[in-house]
Design an enzyme around this catalytic site. Structure first.
Site, PDB file in Angstrom:
ATOM      1  N   LYS A 166       0.838  -1.208   0.000  1.00 14.92           N
ATOM      2  CA  LYS A 166       0.000   0.000   0.000  1.00 14.92           C
ATOM      3  C   LYS A 166       0.874   1.260   0.000  1.00 14.92           C
ATOM      4  O   LYS A 166       0.634   2.211  -0.760  1.00 14.92           O
ATOM      5  CB  LYS A 166      -0.903  -0.033   1.233  1.00 14.92           C
ATOM      6  CG  LYS A 166      -1.723   1.208   1.489  1.00 14.92           C
ATOM      7  CD  LYS A 166      -2.977   1.260   0.677  1.00 14.92           C
ATOM      8  CE  LYS A 166      -3.753   2.547   0.934  1.00 14.92           C
ATOM      9  NZ  LYS A 166      -4.868   2.726   0.044  1.00 14.92           N
ATOM     10  N   LYS A 241      -0.954  11.319   4.703  1.00 14.63           N
ATOM     11  CA  LYS A 241      -0.787  10.233   5.688  1.00 14.63           C
ATOM     12  C   LYS A 241      -0.026   9.063   5.058  1.00 14.63           C
ATOM     13  O   LYS A 241       0.928   8.535   5.638  1.00 14.63           O
ATOM     14  CB  LYS A 241      -2.164   9.765   6.175  1.00 14.63           C
ATOM     15  CG  LYS A 241      -2.095   8.547   7.072  1.00 14.63           C
ATOM     16  CD  LYS A 241      -3.434   7.842   7.241  1.00 14.63           C
ATOM     17  CE  LYS A 241      -3.200   6.478   7.857  1.00 14.63           C
ATOM     18  NZ  LYS A 241      -4.401   5.663   7.961  1.00 14.63           N
TER      19      LYS A 241
HETATM   20  P1  NAD Z   1     -12.911   7.309   9.444  1.00 14.27           P
HETATM   21  O1  NAD Z   1     -12.219   8.328  10.276  1.00 14.27           O
HETATM   22  O2  NAD Z   1     -14.077   7.718   8.613  1.00 14.27           O
HETATM   23  O3  NAD Z   1     -13.411   6.097  10.392  1.00 14.27           O
HETATM   24  C1  NAD Z   1     -12.681   5.578  11.470  1.00 14.27           C
HETATM   25  C2  NAD Z   1     -13.682   5.071  12.515  1.00 14.27           C
HETATM   26  O4  NAD Z   1     -12.946   4.410  13.549  1.00 14.27           O
HETATM   27  C3  NAD Z   1     -14.495   6.179  13.192  1.00 14.27           C
HETATM   28  O5  NAD Z   1     -15.880   5.850  13.100  1.00 14.27           O
HETATM   29  C4  NAD Z   1     -13.994   6.182  14.640  1.00 14.27           C
HETATM   30  O6  NAD Z   1     -15.021   6.523  15.588  1.00 14.27           O
HETATM   31  C5  NAD Z   1     -13.569   4.741  14.797  1.00 14.27           C
HETATM   32  N1  NAD Z   1     -12.559   4.505  15.858  1.00 14.27           N
HETATM   33  C6  NAD Z   1     -11.401   5.182  16.079  1.00 14.27           C
HETATM   34  N2  NAD Z   1     -10.700   4.603  17.076  1.00 14.27           N
HETATM   35  C7  NAD Z   1     -11.418   3.523  17.482  1.00 14.27           C
HETATM   36  C8  NAD Z   1     -11.200   2.501  18.443  1.00 14.27           C
HETATM   37  N3  NAD Z   1     -10.090   2.474  19.217  1.00 14.27           N
HETATM   38  N4  NAD Z   1     -12.145   1.540  18.591  1.00 14.27           N
HETATM   39  C9  NAD Z   1     -13.261   1.543  17.820  1.00 14.27           C
HETATM   40  N5  NAD Z   1     -13.523   2.481  16.886  1.00 14.27           N
HETATM   41  C10 NAD Z   1     -12.611   3.459  16.714  1.00 14.27           C
HETATM   42  O7  NAD Z   1     -11.771   6.645   8.519  1.00 14.27           O
HETATM   43  P2  NAD Z   1     -11.964   5.902   7.109  1.00 14.27           P
HETATM   44  O8  NAD Z   1     -11.978   6.904   5.998  1.00 14.27           O
HETATM   45  O9  NAD Z   1     -13.073   4.910   7.239  1.00 14.27           O
HETATM   46  O10 NAD Z   1     -10.549   5.169   6.992  1.00 14.27           O
HETATM   47  C11 NAD Z   1     -10.258   4.009   7.758  1.00 14.27           C
HETATM   48  C12 NAD Z   1      -8.902   3.491   7.298  1.00 14.27           C
HETATM   49  O11 NAD Z   1      -8.942   3.177   5.906  1.00 14.27           O
HETATM   50  C13 NAD Z   1      -7.755   4.490   7.476  1.00 14.27           C
HETATM   51  O12 NAD Z   1      -6.610   3.803   7.906  1.00 14.27           O
HETATM   52  C14 NAD Z   1      -7.562   5.069   6.078  1.00 14.27           C
HETATM   53  O13 NAD Z   1      -6.238   5.522   5.846  1.00 14.27           O
HETATM   54  C15 NAD Z   1      -7.898   3.853   5.217  1.00 14.27           C
HETATM   55  N6  NAD Z   1      -8.373   4.176   3.864  1.00 14.27           N
HETATM   56  C16 NAD Z   1      -9.280   5.157   3.667  1.00 14.27           C
HETATM   57  C17 NAD Z   1      -9.714   5.446   2.379  1.00 14.27           C
HETATM   58  C18 NAD Z   1     -10.739   6.532   2.129  1.00 14.27           C
HETATM   59  O14 NAD Z   1     -10.919   6.920   0.959  1.00 14.27           O
HETATM   60  N7  NAD Z   1     -11.427   7.036   3.158  1.00 14.27           N
HETATM   61  C19 NAD Z   1      -9.209   4.728   1.278  1.00 14.27           C
HETATM   62  C20 NAD Z   1      -8.301   3.682   1.506  1.00 14.27           C
HETATM   63  C21 NAD Z   1      -7.888   3.426   2.821  1.00 14.27           C
END
Ligand code: NAD
Length: 289
Positions: A166, A241
């Site tokens: 990634k 990030k």
């Molecule tokens: P987001 O911030 O929308 O969601 C994260 C969720 O995790 C939130 O609902 C938060 O309340 C919850 N959370 C945080 N700490 C927690 C804990 N200790 N226990 C339980 N819940 C907890 O993030 P996202 O956009 O869904 O991204 C998630 C991951 O996927 C990240 O690592 C991001 O880099 C990766 N990602 C995101 C995308 C994108 O386009 N959004 C694309 C590829 C990869």
């Protein structure tokens, strides 16, 4: 039907969990934000990560970064306290390679790092690409579930290999986007139209995904973020990030990345200047200045 725990129901996790529910699996969900759990109708809300993991054969995490994944798996009320000994832990978050390897060693269960590409649209459509590191047998066991949430699942090697893939992929993406932006800026100064550069480069050796899918100027690719004011798409803050993870992994491995480090610097400044919520192709407006 599999019993599944799913922790982290944000922009990515909620649609991924919804696809598992819709495929007929029994999914227990947990998120620190109780309202996030309402985004997965048909799932069973749990009071803690441990409660979501109890009795589950597969436990997915989709969390912001390494510290949150460590907390959800190994912290108080975490998955490790309750998951069956033969459960497979599948972390789909994008986190650093070192933490992924450490969690594989410390969690006491089969652990796969399985970050995704494809964004929120891919999560909703069930067309994500999973890049997976860890035990081959655990990968084979979870693969049918990955194919519910995604179109492609590639086993990349031992623990950490998914995160390594990634980080390397997104560093290539950042670098090709930046140089594509520079090419359009230079072309304009030389009196060459955007469309002419696109027509040539998209059929020549300058071709890339950044050009043909996410073209950073409006016009040549009607669906690209440039045509909607650079609304994401893939936000520049997420690119920053991911570049930080690539450069951090390189420093730990003693590898120099002159281009990757420059890309990190450019995106850091773009985000500091308020561009974090824009699509990462919006960096063209910063480069023009
Ligand atoms: P987001 O911030 O929308 O969601 C994260 C969720 O995790 C939130 O609902 C938060 O309340 C919850 N959370 C945080 N700490 C927690 C804990 N200790 N226990 C339980 N819940 C907890 O993030 P996202 O956009 O869904 O991204 C998630 C991951 O996927 C990240 O690592 C991001 O880099 C990766 N990602 C995101 C995308 C994108 O386009 N959004 C694309 C590829 C990869």
């Amino acid at each position: 039907m599999a019993r599944i725990g799913f922790i982290g129901l944000g922009n990515m996790g909620a649609p991924m969990a919804r696809n598992l529910v819709q495929a007929g699996h029994a999914v227990a969900v947990f998120d620190l934000a109780p309202s996030a759990m309402e985004a997965v109708p048909g799932a069973l809300p749990a009071e803690s990560a441990a409660a979501a993991a109890r009795g589950a054969a597969f436990i997915f995490t989709m969390l912001p970064a390494g510290p949150q994944v460590r907390d959800a798996l190994l912290g108080t009320g975490g998955v490790a306290a309750a998951a069956p000994a033969d459960a497979v832990l599948v972390d789909c978050s994008t986190i650093d390679v070192a933490t992924a390897r450490a969690l594989a060693a410390e969690s006491g269960r089969a652990f796969l790092d399985a970050p995704v590409s494809g964004g929120v649209m891919g999560a909703e459509a069930g067309t994500l690409t999973f890049m997976v590191g860890g035990d081959v047998a655990a990968f084979a066991a979870v693969e049918p579930l990955l194919r519910v949430m995604g179109r492609t699942a590639i086993h990349c090697g031992a623990a950490g290999a998914g995160q390594a893939a990634k980080a390397c992929n997104n560093m290539m993406l950042a670098a090709t986007m930046l140089v594509t932006c520079e090419a359009f800026i230079l072309a304009e100064k030389l009196g060459l139209s955007h469309q002419a550069l696109f027509d040539v480069a998209s059929q020549s050796s300058g071709q890339s995904w950044s050009l043909t899918t996410y073209c950073p100027v409006p016009g040549p690719v009607p669906g690209s973020p440039a045509n909607r004011g650079y609304a994401p798409g893939f936000a520049a803050s997420l690119m920053l990030k991911d570049l930080g993870l690539a450069v951090g992994a390189a420093q730990a491995a003693g590898v120099e990345l002159p281009v990757g480090e420059k890309a990190l610097e450019v995106y850091r400044r773009f985000v500091e200047e308020g561009g974090g919520g824009k699509d990462f192709s919006g960096v063209i407006n910063k480069l023009k200045r």
